[in-house]
Scaffold this motif. Structure first.
Motif, PDB file in Angstrom:
ATOM      1  N   GLU A 131       0.787  -1.229   0.076  1.00  0.00           N
ATOM      2  CA  GLU A 131      -0.192   0.090  -0.095  1.00  0.00           C
ATOM      3  C   GLU A 131       0.882   1.162  -0.041  1.00  0.00           C
ATOM      4  O   GLU A 131       0.297   2.367  -0.390  1.00  0.00           O
ATOM      5  N   GLN A 132       2.004   1.147   0.300  1.00  0.00           N
ATOM      6  CA  GLN A 132       2.864   2.292   0.504  1.00  0.00           C
ATOM      7  C   GLN A 132       3.896   2.555  -0.591  1.00  0.00           C
ATOM      8  O   GLN A 132       4.839   3.380  -0.642  1.00  0.00           O
ATOM      9  N   GLU A 133       4.112   1.304  -1.546  1.00  0.00           N
ATOM     10  CA  GLU A 133       4.994   1.496  -2.454  1.00  0.00           C
ATOM     11  C   GLU A 133       4.692   2.635  -3.521  1.00  0.00           C
ATOM     12  O   GLU A 133       3.829   3.040  -4.063  1.00  0.00           O
ATOM     13  N   ASN A 134       6.054   3.320  -3.928  1.00  0.00           N
ATOM     14  CA  ASN A 134       5.916   4.386  -4.635  1.00  0.00           C
ATOM     15  C   ASN A 134       6.359   3.995  -6.077  1.00  0.00           C
ATOM     16  O   ASN A 134       7.654   3.511  -6.412  1.00  0.00           O
ATOM     17  N   PHE A 135       5.425   4.057  -7.090  1.00  0.00           N
ATOM     18  CA  PHE A 135       5.734   3.259  -8.377  1.00  0.00           C
ATOM     19  C   PHE A 135       5.941   4.737  -9.319  1.00  0.00           C
ATOM     20  O   PHE A 135       5.830   4.673 -10.451  1.00  0.00           O
ATOM     21  N   SER A 136       6.335   5.820  -8.889  1.00  0.00           N
ATOM     22  CA  SER A 136       6.540   6.988  -9.878  1.00  0.00           C
ATOM     23  C   SER A 136       7.911   7.026 -10.410  1.00  0.00           C
ATOM     24  O   SER A 136       8.574   6.236 -10.184  1.00  0.00           O
ATOM     25  N   TYR A 137       8.270   8.139 -11.096  1.00  0.00           N
ATOM     26  CA  TYR A 137       9.395   8.576 -11.782  1.00  0.00           C
ATOM     27  C   TYR A 137      10.562   8.358 -10.595  1.00  0.00           C
ATOM     28  O   TYR A 137      11.604   8.341 -11.187  1.00  0.00           O
ATOM     29  N   THR A 138      10.263   8.659  -9.459  1.00  0.00           N
ATOM     30  CA  THR A 138      11.397   8.538  -8.320  1.00  0.00           C
ATOM     31  C   THR A 138      12.195   7.226  -8.119  1.00  0.00           C
ATOM     32  O   THR A 138      13.325   7.246  -8.073  1.00  0.00           O
ATOM     33  N   ARG A 139      11.617   6.147  -8.791  1.00  0.00           N
ATOM     34  CA  ARG A 139      12.246   4.842  -8.880  1.00  0.00           C
ATOM     35  C   ARG A 139      13.258   4.976  -9.833  1.00  0.00           C
ATOM     36  O   ARG A 139      14.329   4.498  -9.565  1.00  0.00           O
ATOM     37  N   VAL A 140      13.230   5.674 -11.028  1.00  0.00           N
ATOM     38  CA  VAL A 140      14.072   5.845 -12.090  1.00  0.00           C
ATOM     39  C   VAL A 140      15.193   6.810 -11.548  1.00  0.00           C
ATOM     40  O   VAL A 140      16.588   6.513 -11.689  1.00  0.00           O
ATOM     41  N   GLU A 141      14.992   7.764 -10.498  1.00  0.00           N
ATOM     42  CA  GLU A 141      15.921   8.741 -10.322  1.00  0.00           C
ATOM     43  C   GLU A 141      16.649   7.946  -8.964  1.00  0.00           C
ATOM     44  O   GLU A 141      18.005   8.293  -9.121  1.00  0.00           O
ATOM     45  N   ARG A 142      16.160   7.117  -8.277  1.00  0.00           N
ATOM     46  CA  ARG A 142      17.019   6.298  -7.358  1.00  0.00           C
ATOM     47  C   ARG A 142      18.005   5.356  -7.879  1.00  0.00           C
ATOM     48  O   ARG A 142      19.343   5.413  -7.578  1.00  0.00           O
ATOM     49  N   LEU A 143      17.209   4.825  -8.960  1.00  0.00           N
ATOM     50  CA  LEU A 143      18.644   4.060  -9.807  1.00  0.00           C
ATOM     51  C   LEU A 143      19.514   4.851 -10.505  1.00  0.00           C
ATOM     52  O   LEU A 143      20.705   4.349 -10.591  1.00  0.00           O
ATOM     53  N   LEU A 144      19.281   5.871 -11.001  1.00  0.00           N
ATOM     54  CA  LEU A 144      20.262   6.623 -11.616  1.00  0.00           C
ATOM     55  C   LEU A 144      21.250   7.182 -10.655  1.00  0.00           C
ATOM     56  O   LEU A 144      22.595   7.257 -10.854  1.00  0.00           O
ATOM     57  N   HIS A 145      20.840   7.259  -9.608  1.00  0.00           N
ATOM     58  CA  HIS A 145      21.719   7.849  -8.572  1.00  0.00           C
ATOM     59  C   HIS A 145      22.685   6.687  -8.026  1.00  0.00           C
ATOM     60  O   HIS A 145      23.970   7.078  -8.027  1.00  0.00           O
ATOM     61  N   ASN A 146      22.031   5.559  -7.841  1.00  0.00           N
ATOM     62  CA  ASN A 146      23.072   4.371  -7.744  1.00  0.00           C
ATOM     63  C   ASN A 146      23.987   4.126  -8.881  1.00  0.00           C
ATOM     64  O   ASN A 146      25.256   3.688  -8.627  1.00  0.00           O
ATOM     65  N   LEU A 147      23.740   4.160 -10.166  1.00  0.00           N
ATOM     66  CA  LEU A 147      24.406   3.882 -11.263  1.00  0.00           C
ATOM     67  C   LEU A 147      25.586   4.660 -11.558  1.00  0.00           C
ATOM     68  O   LEU A 147      26.673   4.712 -11.823  1.00  0.00           O
ATOM     69  N   ARG A 148      25.267   6.194 -11.190  1.00  0.00           N
ATOM     70  CA  ARG A 148      26.295   7.190 -11.262  1.00  0.00           C
ATOM     71  C   ARG A 148      27.364   7.229 -10.043  1.00  0.00           C
ATOM     72  O   ARG A 148      28.326   7.845 -10.222  1.00  0.00           O
ATOM     73  N   GLY A 149      27.111   6.361  -9.249  1.00  0.00           N
ATOM     74  CA  GLY A 149      28.261   6.292  -8.316  1.00  0.00           C
ATOM     75  C   GLY A 149      28.272   7.092  -7.090  1.00  0.00           C
ATOM     76  O   GLY A 149      29.002   7.404  -6.329  1.00  0.00           O
ATOM     77  N   GLU A 150      26.742   7.628  -6.898  1.00  0.00           N
ATOM     78  CA  GLU A 150      26.730   8.642  -5.905  1.00  0.00           C
ATOM     79  C   GLU A 150      26.596   7.822  -4.563  1.00  0.00           C
ATOM     80  O   GLU A 150      26.161   6.697  -4.490  1.00  0.00           O
ATOM     81  N   PRO A 151      26.687   8.180  -3.132  1.00  0.00           N
ATOM     82  CA  PRO A 151      26.571   7.757  -2.018  1.00  0.00           C
ATOM     83  C   PRO A 151      25.327   7.175  -1.636  1.00  0.00           C
ATOM     84  O   PRO A 151      24.371   7.765  -1.956  1.00  0.00           O
ATOM     85  N   VAL A 152      25.471   5.881  -1.416  1.00  0.00           N
ATOM     86  CA  VAL A 152      24.361   4.946  -0.914  1.00  0.00           C
ATOM     87  C   VAL A 152      24.312   4.553   0.604  1.00  0.00           C
ATOM     88  O   VAL A 152      23.407   4.164   1.209  1.00  0.00           O
ATOM     89  N   SER A 153      25.734   4.861   1.028  1.00  0.00           N
ATOM     90  CA  SER A 153      25.851   4.379   2.608  1.00  0.00           C
ATOM     91  C   SER A 153      26.474   5.439   3.232  1.00  0.00           C
ATOM     92  O   SER A 153      27.335   6.092   2.522  1.00  0.00           O
TER      93      SER A 153
END
Length: 345
Positions: A131-153
Motif C-alpha cells: 500500500e505504501q510502494e511508490n511507483f513514480s519516476y522517483t524509482r528511476v531517479e533512485r536507480l540513476l543515483h546508484n548507477l552514477r556512483g553517488e553515495p548510498v551508505s
C-alpha cells in the motif's frame, strides 16, 4: 536507400524469449543462439523484453550476463525493465555487473508505474508494504543515483581484519548511467525523459492524446522529448515497430506471417480501452515494400536507431529467416551499413 530523413545508423532487434513451461532450458538457449546470430549478421544491438509470471524472459539481466560471454561486439538492451518489481539498489548492482562483464555494452531500458496485474500478486511481492510502494519516476531517479556512483551508505572503509566497504554501489561502471533508456508511450513520459536527459524508447504501442493516428501521436512524443532534452535534435531515440520481411521466406512462412498480422490488424484501427491505446500495424512483405512504408512513417524519419520487434509466437527457424532478411535486405535499403563494411564509395 529510401527517402527517410535520417539514414539508419543503429540496427537492433527485440525478442521476448518465449519458452515451454515444461522445458525452459531450450527456450532460453534459443534466445542465446538468436543473440549470437544477431552478432554474426552485424546487428548493432539486441533488446530483451521482460515478462513476469509468464512464459517469457523474467530475468533479462541474467540472460544478458550469459550472452556477454558468448559475444564480443553486439550491444545489449532491456525493453523494458518495469521498476515496480525492482529494488533500485539491487538492480543497479546487477546492471553494473553485466556492463562490466560485457565491456560496457549494456543499455538498460526502464519503465515505471504499478506492475501489470499487480493486484493478483502484490501480497507476495510486497507483503508488508504494497500500500505504501511508490511507483513514480522517483524509482528511476533512485536507480540513476546508484548507477552514477553517488553515495548510498554512510560508511566506507575497513571493518574488522579483511572486510572493506564502499559507500557506493559496486561494481561501479562509468558511463552506464548515460546509457539508460526510458520506455515512453505518452506525452508526459516523453517530456519527463527529455527533462532527465535520458534516451528514449518508443514501440509499436502508444497512447492517443493529441491524435488518434499512431504515427502522429508517436512523432509528437519524439518532438516533445527532444524539445526538453539538452541535446535537442541529437538526443537518442530508438523505434521498435514489428517488421517481418519475407524476401527469403518459404510459401508456408509467408502465409503464416500474413495471417499473424491480419489477426492483429483490427486493433490498429482505433484507440483501444480506457487508456486509449494505439497499436501500429505489423509490416509484412518484401524488403522494398517495407522500406517504402517506413519511409512514409514520420516517426521513423525522425530516428536513426531501431529495435525491430520480433513477433511473439514464431519458431526459431522463422526468427533466423526474419533476422537474416532484416540485416541482409531491409536495413541496407534504409541506409544502414554493416559494422566493418565501409559501404559504397
Amino acid at each position: 536507400m529510401t527517402s527517410a530523413n535520417r539514414p539508419l545508423r543503429k540496427l537492433g532487434f527485440l525478442t521476448m524469449g518465449l519458452f515451454d513451461e515444461a522445458d525452459p532450458f531450450t527456450g532460453h538457449q534459443n534466445t542465446l543462439q538468436l543473440i549470437t546470430l544477431g552478432e554474426e549478421l552485424g546487428f548493432d544491438s539486441v533488446w530483451l523484453r521482460q515478462r513476469h509470471l509468464q512464459f517469457g524472459i523474467s530475468s533479462p539481466v541474467a540472460v544478458l550476463a550469459a550472452a556477454s560471454q558468448l559475444t564480443e561486439r553486439i550491444e545489449f538492451g532491456t525493453a523494458v525493465i518495469p521498476l515496480g518489481l525492482e529494488n533500485p539498489l539491487r538492480l543497479a548492482e546487477d546492471l553494473a555487473t553485466v556492463d562490466v562483464l560485457s565491456g560496457g555494452r549494456l543499455n538498460p531500458g526502464l519503465s515505471v508505474g504499478p506492475p501489470m496485474r499487480f493486484d493478483d500478486f502484490k501480497t507476495h511481492l510486497y507483503p508488508d508494504s504494497w500500500e505504501q510502494e511508490n511507483f513514480s519516476y522517483t524509482r528511476v531517479e533512485r536507480l540513476l543515483h546508484n548507477l552514477r556512483g553517488e553515495p548510498v551508505s554512510s560508511f566506507a572503509g575497513k571493518a574488522g581484519v579483511v572486510e572493506e566497504y564502499s559507500n557506493r554501489v559496486q561494481p561501479h561502471s562509468p558511463g552506464l548511467a548515460d546509457r539508460v533508456w526510458y520506455g515512453a508511450g505518452s506525452l508526459r513520459s516523453a517530456q519527463w525523459a527529455g527533462e532527465q536527459n535520458l534516451n528514449l524508447l518508443v514501440s509499436s504501442v502508444t497512447t492517443a492524446e493529441d491524435s488518434a493516428d499512431f504515427d502522429a501521436a508517436q512523432s509528437r512524443q519524439i518532438e516533445l522529448f527532444r524539445e526538453r532534452h539538452r541535446q535537442g535534435g541529437a538526443a537518442r531515440v530508438s523505434q521498435g515497430l514489428v517488421v517481418i520481411p519475407t524476401d527469403h521466406a518459404s510459401a508456408e512462412q509467408k502465409l503464416r506471417y500474413r495471417r499473424y498480422a491480419a489477426s492483429r490488424l483490427e486493433r490498429t484501427r482505433s484507440p483501444q480501452g480506457p487508456r486509449r491505446m494505439l497499436f501500429a500495424p505489423d509490416l509484412v512483405g518484401d524488403s522494398s515494400d517495407i522500406a517504402e512504408q517506413l519511409a512514409a512513417n514520420r516517426a521513423f524519419r525522425m530516428v536513426d536507431e531501431v529495435a525491430f520487434a520480433l513477433p511473439f509466437s514464431f519458431e526459431p527457424e522463422d526468427y533466423r529467416q526474419i533476422l537474416s532478411d532484416i540485416a541482409g535486405s531491409l536495413a541496407p535499403k534504409l541506409g544502414w551499413v554493416r559494422p566493418g563494411n565501409p559501404g559504397p564509395n
